[in-house]
Write a protein that holds these residues in place. Structure first.
Motif, PDB file in Angstrom:
ATOM      1  N   PRO A 101       0.815  -1.227   0.000  1.00 25.87           N
ATOM      2  CA  PRO A 101       0.000   0.000   0.000  1.00 25.87           C
ATOM      3  C   PRO A 101       0.845   1.272   0.000  1.00 25.87           C
ATOM      4  CG  PRO A 101      -0.926  -1.610   1.511  1.00 25.87           C
ATOM      5  CD  PRO A 101       0.402  -2.158   1.077  1.00 25.87           C
ATOM      6  N   ALA A 102       1.832   1.350   0.876  1.00 25.82           N
ATOM      7  CA  ALA A 102       2.641   2.565   0.973  1.00 25.82           C
ATOM      8  C   ALA A 102       3.480   2.781  -0.284  1.00 25.82           C
ATOM      9  CB  ALA A 102       3.552   2.501   2.205  1.00 25.82           C
ATOM     10  N   LEU A 103       4.134   1.722  -0.769  1.00 25.67           N
ATOM     11  CA  LEU A 103       5.038   1.892  -1.907  1.00 25.67           C
ATOM     12  C   LEU A 103       4.279   2.165  -3.198  1.00 25.67           C
ATOM     13  CD1 LEU A 103       7.780  -0.820  -1.226  1.00 25.67           C
ATOM     14  CD2 LEU A 103       7.788   1.613  -0.663  1.00 25.67           C
ATOM     15  N   LEU A 104       3.111   1.553  -3.365  1.00 27.28           N
ATOM     16  CA  LEU A 104       2.337   1.821  -4.581  1.00 27.28           C
ATOM     17  C   LEU A 104       1.718   3.212  -4.555  1.00 27.28           C
ATOM     18  CD1 LEU A 104       0.564  -1.547  -5.442  1.00 27.28           C
ATOM     19  CD2 LEU A 104       2.783  -0.676  -6.165  1.00 27.28           C
ATOM     20  N   MET A 105       1.309   3.683  -3.377  1.00 25.91           N
ATOM     21  CA  MET A 105       0.791   5.045  -3.300  1.00 25.91           C
ATOM     22  C   MET A 105       1.902   6.058  -3.576  1.00 25.91           C
ATOM     23  SD  MET A 105      -1.887   6.885  -3.005  1.00 25.91           S
ATOM     24  CE  MET A 105      -3.190   5.968  -2.172  1.00 25.91           C
ATOM     25  N   ALA A 106       3.101   5.774  -3.094  1.00 28.11           N
ATOM     26  CA  ALA A 106       4.231   6.669  -3.361  1.00 28.11           C
ATOM     27  C   ALA A 106       4.518   6.746  -4.859  1.00 28.11           C
ATOM     28  CB  ALA A 106       5.465   6.179  -2.601  1.00 28.11           C
ATOM     29  N   VAL A 107       4.510   5.593  -5.546  1.00 23.93           N
ATOM     30  CA  VAL A 107       4.730   5.582  -6.989  1.00 23.93           C
ATOM     31  C   VAL A 107       3.601   6.307  -7.711  1.00 23.93           C
ATOM     32  CG1 VAL A 107       4.823   4.088  -9.019  1.00 23.93           C
ATOM     33  CG2 VAL A 107       6.153   3.524  -7.012  1.00 23.93           C
ATOM     34  N   SER A 108       2.375   6.141  -7.202  1.00 27.00           N
ATOM     35  CA  SER A 108       1.222   6.809  -7.823  1.00 27.00           C
ATOM     36  C   SER A 108       1.417   8.313  -7.853  1.00 27.00           C
ATOM     37  CB  SER A 108      -0.054   6.464  -7.047  1.00 27.00           C
ATOM     38  OG  SER A 108      -0.309   5.082  -7.068  1.00 27.00           O
ATOM     39  N   ALA A 109       1.877   8.864  -6.738  1.00 25.45           N
ATOM     40  CA  ALA A 109       2.091  10.312  -6.677  1.00 25.45           C
ATOM     41  C   ALA A 109       3.212  10.743  -7.606  1.00 25.45           C
ATOM     42  CB  ALA A 109       2.392  10.736  -5.243  1.00 25.45           C
ATOM     43  N   MET A 110       4.272   9.936  -7.711  1.00 26.38           N
ATOM     44  CA  MET A 110       5.386  10.313  -8.587  1.00 26.38           C
ATOM     45  C   MET A 110       4.968  10.241 -10.057  1.00 26.38           C
ATOM     46  SD  MET A 110       9.380   9.108  -8.557  1.00 26.38           S
ATOM     47  CE  MET A 110       9.065   7.428  -9.071  1.00 26.38           C
ATOM     48  N   LEU A 111       4.195   9.219 -10.421  1.00 27.75           N
ATOM     49  CA  LEU A 111       3.694   9.138 -11.793  1.00 27.75           C
ATOM     50  C   LEU A 111       2.818  10.342 -12.117  1.00 27.75           C
ATOM     51  CD1 LEU A 111       2.766   5.345 -12.005  1.00 27.75           C
ATOM     52  CD2 LEU A 111       4.606   6.507 -13.247  1.00 27.75           C
ATOM     53  N   ASN A 112       1.953  10.679 -11.186  1.00 27.34           N
ATOM     54  CA  ASN A 112       1.096  11.835 -11.425  1.00 27.34           C
ATOM     55  C   ASN A 112       1.912  13.121 -11.478  1.00 27.34           C
ATOM     56  OD1 ASN A 112      -1.883  12.263 -11.716  1.00 27.34           O
ATOM     57  ND2 ASN A 112      -1.432  13.845 -10.206  1.00 27.34           N
ATOM     58  N   GLY A 113       2.978  13.173 -10.677  1.00 25.24           N
ATOM     59  CA  GLY A 113       3.841  14.342 -10.684  1.00 25.24           C
ATOM     60  C   GLY A 113       4.460  14.604 -12.047  1.00 25.24           C
ATOM     61  N   PHE A 114       4.760  13.525 -12.781  1.00 23.76           N
ATOM     62  CA  PHE A 114       5.292  13.686 -14.135  1.00 23.76           C
ATOM     63  C   PHE A 114       4.313  14.481 -14.988  1.00 23.76           C
ATOM     64  CE2 PHE A 114       5.394  12.300 -18.537  1.00 23.76           C
ATOM     65  CZ  PHE A 114       6.727  12.455 -18.873  1.00 23.76           C
ATOM     66  N   PHE A 115       3.020  14.146 -14.914  1.00 23.62           N
ATOM     67  CA  PHE A 115       2.019  14.846 -15.712  1.00 23.62           C
ATOM     68  C   PHE A 115       1.793  16.267 -15.189  1.00 23.62           C
ATOM     69  CE2 PHE A 115       1.233  10.495 -16.880  1.00 23.62           C
ATOM     70  CZ  PHE A 115       0.890  10.580 -18.224  1.00 23.62           C
ATOM     71  N   TRP A 116       1.845  16.450 -13.871  1.00 28.09           N
ATOM     72  CA  TRP A 116       1.739  17.804 -13.333  1.00 28.09           C
ATOM     73  C   TRP A 116       2.804  18.707 -13.943  1.00 28.09           C
ATOM     74  CZ3 TRP A 116       0.833  15.520  -7.899  1.00 28.09           C
ATOM     75  CH2 TRP A 116      -0.514  15.649  -7.540  1.00 28.09           C
ATOM     76  N   GLU A 117       4.048  18.237 -13.910  1.00 25.93           N
ATOM     77  CA  GLU A 117       5.144  19.074 -14.390  1.00 25.93           C
ATOM     78  C   GLU A 117       5.131  19.209 -15.910  1.00 25.93           C
ATOM     79  OE1 GLU A 117       6.476  20.682 -12.135  1.00 25.93           O
ATOM     80  OE2 GLU A 117       5.804  19.425 -10.477  1.00 25.93           O
ATOM     81  N   PHE A 118       4.770  18.157 -16.604  1.00 27.19           N
ATOM     82  CA  PHE A 118       4.698  18.188 -18.063  1.00 27.19           C
ATOM     83  C   PHE A 118       3.676  19.220 -18.530  1.00 27.19           C
ATOM     84  CE2 PHE A 118       2.494  16.256 -21.823  1.00 27.19           C
ATOM     85  CZ  PHE A 118       3.469  16.551 -22.755  1.00 27.19           C
ATOM     86  N   TRP A 119       2.465  19.141 -17.998  1.00 24.55           N
ATOM     87  CA  TRP A 119       1.424  20.073 -18.427  1.00 24.55           C
ATOM     88  C   TRP A 119       1.688  21.488 -17.911  1.00 24.55           C
ATOM     89  CZ3 TRP A 119      -2.481  15.659 -17.417  1.00 24.55           C
ATOM     90  CH2 TRP A 119      -2.749  14.991 -18.621  1.00 24.55           C
ATOM     91  N   ASN A 120       2.296  21.594 -16.737  1.00 22.55           N
ATOM     92  CA  ASN A 120       2.645  22.916 -16.216  1.00 22.55           C
ATOM     93  C   ASN A 120       3.657  23.609 -17.121  1.00 22.55           C
ATOM     94  OD1 ASN A 120       2.725  25.009 -14.045  1.00 22.55           O
ATOM     95  ND2 ASN A 120       4.824  24.291 -13.797  1.00 22.55           N
ATOM     96  N   TYR A 121       4.671  22.861 -17.542  1.00 24.39           N
ATOM     97  CA  TYR A 121       5.727  23.417 -18.400  1.00 24.39           C
ATOM     98  C   TYR A 121       5.165  23.972 -19.702  1.00 24.39           C
ATOM     99  CZ  TYR A 121       9.410  23.250 -21.928  1.00 24.39           C
ATOM    100  OH  TYR A 121      10.253  23.554 -22.958  1.00 24.39           O
ATOM    101  N   GLY A 122       4.323  23.190 -20.359  1.00 26.17           N
ATOM    102  CA  GLY A 122       3.812  23.611 -21.655  1.00 26.17           C
ATOM    103  C   GLY A 122       2.796  24.733 -21.600  1.00 26.17           C
TER     104      GLY A 122
END
Length: 376
Positions: free
Chosen positions: A290-311
């Motif tokens: 549970p903890a490790l998959l939730m941590a990865v979930s946030a990092m994966l979502n962070g990629f899209f946050w930064e990608f869309w923010n940049y553009g």
């Protein structure tokens, strides 16, 4: 109930009390309460020692993910895969909404009038329904939206309040991030505030949708299901979190990371002390999934946050995204991916994901709603 609420109130009040002494003239950090937060001052520049220490810590975490056996994890046979069903209608609607508002936010075309200024939130809600549709497909028709609509709604409500909690702590950290486009002459301040509050509703739902999607992969879930049993003391976590949040006021740059770790310690400690299930309950039983998959979930979502923010703001003119943010992180603000986020910053999303979850569980107990994201 008092045991659930009192430590959280202390976490909110102690930085204010500490500010009285840390800032003897104003008794508050610079620009405290300015919303949306603006640039305060340049953070300290690159520091090789700090960079290397954090990089080594993150390398250790990556090793845990890619070679769990080195940390004592044993292989567990994965559960059978759930039946696959057709993608639901809301997946296709969400995909169309995401693509349209992504195009609108990046193209910065004003043929639709003021709609371009509001593109961030509908784009993200479209993406949330895309993720929900994928989880629905690979879990035999089970998803947050389809199976737990009330919980799904509460993720948005908790997100609205929860993200403002981090904006609050960010004042004491002297602005790890700020929003340079949030003073647009085209929009009133009241409109800007509404745009930001609507955007805040997307944070928790997006992370949790990634989590439900990752849980449709039995091999991934079983990978971390039988590891070392780590039992934590709730009282010690609460005390450590409160002390760190207080010290952050006096040393905001060396303790910039406390913005995420301090609240995590407090909320987690509260749940542990009250014997309420959390990802740390599972870790005490040897199940780190549970903890490790939730941590990865946030990092994966962070990629899209930064990608869309940049553009959304490059080139800088015309400026049409008031939600655009810039980082000013001490010591490690180098090697940027998508311009704003430094490389080492991406793994900062990992404790944030777990923190978002424990806040949601805490809110469920305090306000009486079901906070279960999937069947345990």
């Amino acid at each position: 109930m008092q045991k659930l609420i009192f430590p959280v109130l202390l976490a909110l009040l102690l930085p204010l009390i500490a500010s009285w002494f840390a800032y003897p003239e104003t008794h508050l950090p610079p620009d405290f309460g300015v919303f949306p937060p603006q640039y305060v001052a340049d953070a300290p520049g690159f520091n090789l020692t700090v960079f290397c220490v954090i990089a080594l810590a993150e390398l250790l975490v990556l090793t845990l993910y890619f070679a769990p056996a080195l940390f004592g994890f044993k292989k567990v046979p994965p559960a059978p895969r759930a039946k696959t069903v057709a993608l639901p209608i809301w997946f296709w609607i969400g995909l169309a909404v995401t693509l349209f508002f992504w195009w609108l936010m990046w193209s910065r075309i004003t043929i639709f009038g003021d709609l371009v200024y509001y593109a961030f939130t509908p784009m993200w809600w479209g993406f949330i329904f895309v993720l929900d549709g994928l989880a629905y497909r690979y879990s035999n028709g089970q998803s947050l939206f389809a199976s737990k609509p009330k919980t799904f709604l509460m993720t948005a409500i908790v997100s609205l309040v929860g993200w403002y909690l981090f904006e609050y702590f960010n004042y004491f950290a002297l602005g790890n991030w700020y929003y340079p486009n949030s003073t647009m002459p085209e929009l009133s301040h009241q409109t800007i505030v509404i745009i930001f509050l609507l955007a805040y509703t997307t944070v928790w739902p997006a992370i949790f949708q990634w989590y439900t999607l990752l849980n449709t992969c039995p091999r991934l879930v079983s990978r971390f299901a039988n590891g070392p049993k780590l039992s934590l003391n709730g009282n010690l976590l609460i005390i450590a979190g409160l002390v760190l949040l207080t010290l952050m006021v006096f040393w905001p740059y060396p303790l910039f990371w406390v913005l995420w770790i301090g609240p995590l310690l407090v909320f987690s400690g509260v749940l542990i002390r009250a014997n309420i299930w959390s990802p740390f309950t599972a870790m005490a039983e040897g199940n780190w999934s549970p903890a490790l998959l939730m941590a990865v979930s946030a990092m994966l979502n962070g990629f899209f946050w930064e990608f869309w923010n940049y553009g959304s703001a490059h080139p800088a003119q015309p400026v049409t995204n008031p939600n655009y943010w810039v980082y000013d992180i001490p010591y490690i603000n180098v090697i940027h991916i998508f311009s704003e986020m430094p490389l080492l910053g991406y793994m900062g999303y990992m404790p944030f994901g777990i923190l978002a979850w424990v806040i949601f569980i805490w809110a469920g107990k305090v306000f009486g709603f079901n906070s279960d994201l999937i069947k345990k």
